[in-house]
Write an enzyme that holds these catalytic residues in place. Structure first.
Site, mmCIF file in Angstrom:
data_model
loop_
_atom_site.group_PDB
_atom_site.id
_atom_site.type_symbol
_atom_site.label_atom_id
_atom_site.label_comp_id
_atom_site.label_asym_id
_atom_site.label_seq_id
_atom_site.Cartn_x
_atom_site.Cartn_y
_atom_site.Cartn_z
ATOM 1 N N PRO A 46 41.776 -24.346 -31.322
ATOM 2 C CA PRO A 46 40.448 -23.767 -31.521
ATOM 3 C C PRO A 46 40.266 -22.567 -30.596
ATOM 4 O O PRO A 46 40.657 -22.614 -29.426
ATOM 5 C CB PRO A 46 39.484 -24.891 -31.146
ATOM 6 C CG PRO A 46 40.308 -26.090 -30.876
ATOM 7 C CD PRO A 46 41.729 -25.687 -30.798
ATOM 8 N N LYS A 78 40.327 -32.305 -29.187
ATOM 9 C CA LYS A 78 41.651 -31.807 -28.838
ATOM 10 C C LYS A 78 41.758 -31.608 -27.343
ATOM 11 O O LYS A 78 40.755 -31.395 -26.657
ATOM 12 C CB LYS A 78 41.912 -30.462 -29.538
ATOM 13 C CG LYS A 78 42.293 -30.634 -30.975
ATOM 14 C CD LYS A 78 43.604 -31.357 -31.037
ATOM 15 C CE LYS A 78 43.955 -31.855 -32.393
ATOM 16 N NZ LYS A 78 45.210 -32.579 -32.385
#
Length: 159
Positions: A46, A78
């Site tokens: 991301p 994550k």
């Protein structure tokens, strides 16, 4: 029994077999080098790009980068090591016809985004900007991009 139950049973059996193999063969736990062909679950890499018309000093920038990294990683699910944050201060921005403090953000991810996650990300990033730069959440837009693996490059290749 329907196919959903069969899928769950097969998944559990596979997990049990993998765990038994790890116990019998500890070398299976040895980390393997990552390559671009690794399949990541849910979301990968991301990246949050933040722009504001306010100048941002080094200390505040570090705080924003740290807090945004933790927030994005936690909300998307994550590790922080996958997250990239870019902070661009002093960018000319007009919002609602004025140049009062404002910000714009773009979050790009391979999966992991959706209505609930996007809402949490929007409110959390807005809160960080309010706390650190005193930008009212009504003067902040954020756009979310859920991209295909082939549209995201890393380490000289794509995912």
């Amino acid at each position: 029994m329907n196919s959903g139950h069969n899928n769950i049973r097969n998944s559990v059996n596979t997990t049990v077999r993998e765990r038994e193999r790890e116990i019998a063969y500890p070398e299976a736990l040895t980390p393997k080098p990552l390559t671009h062909s690794v399949v990541y679950s849910k979301a990968t890499m991301p990246t949050l790009n933040l722009f504001t018309n306010l100048p941002v000093d080094t200390v505040v920038a570090s705080d924003i980068l740290r807090d945004a990294t933790k927030a994005v990683a936690k909300i998307i699910g994550k590790p922080e090591s996958y997250v990239m944050i870019l902070l661009n201060g002093g960018v000319p921005i007009a919002f609602a016809g004025t140049e009062e403090p404002a910000a714009y953000g773009e979050l790009i991810s391979i999966g992991g985004l959706g209505p609930s996650v996007n809402g949490k990300l929007s409110s959390t990033i807005a809160e960080i900007l309010q706390t650190k730069l005193y930008i009212d959440s009504s003067r902040f837009y954020i756009k979310f991009y859920d991209v295909q693996r082939s549209f995201f490059g890393f380490n000289g290749s794509t995912f």
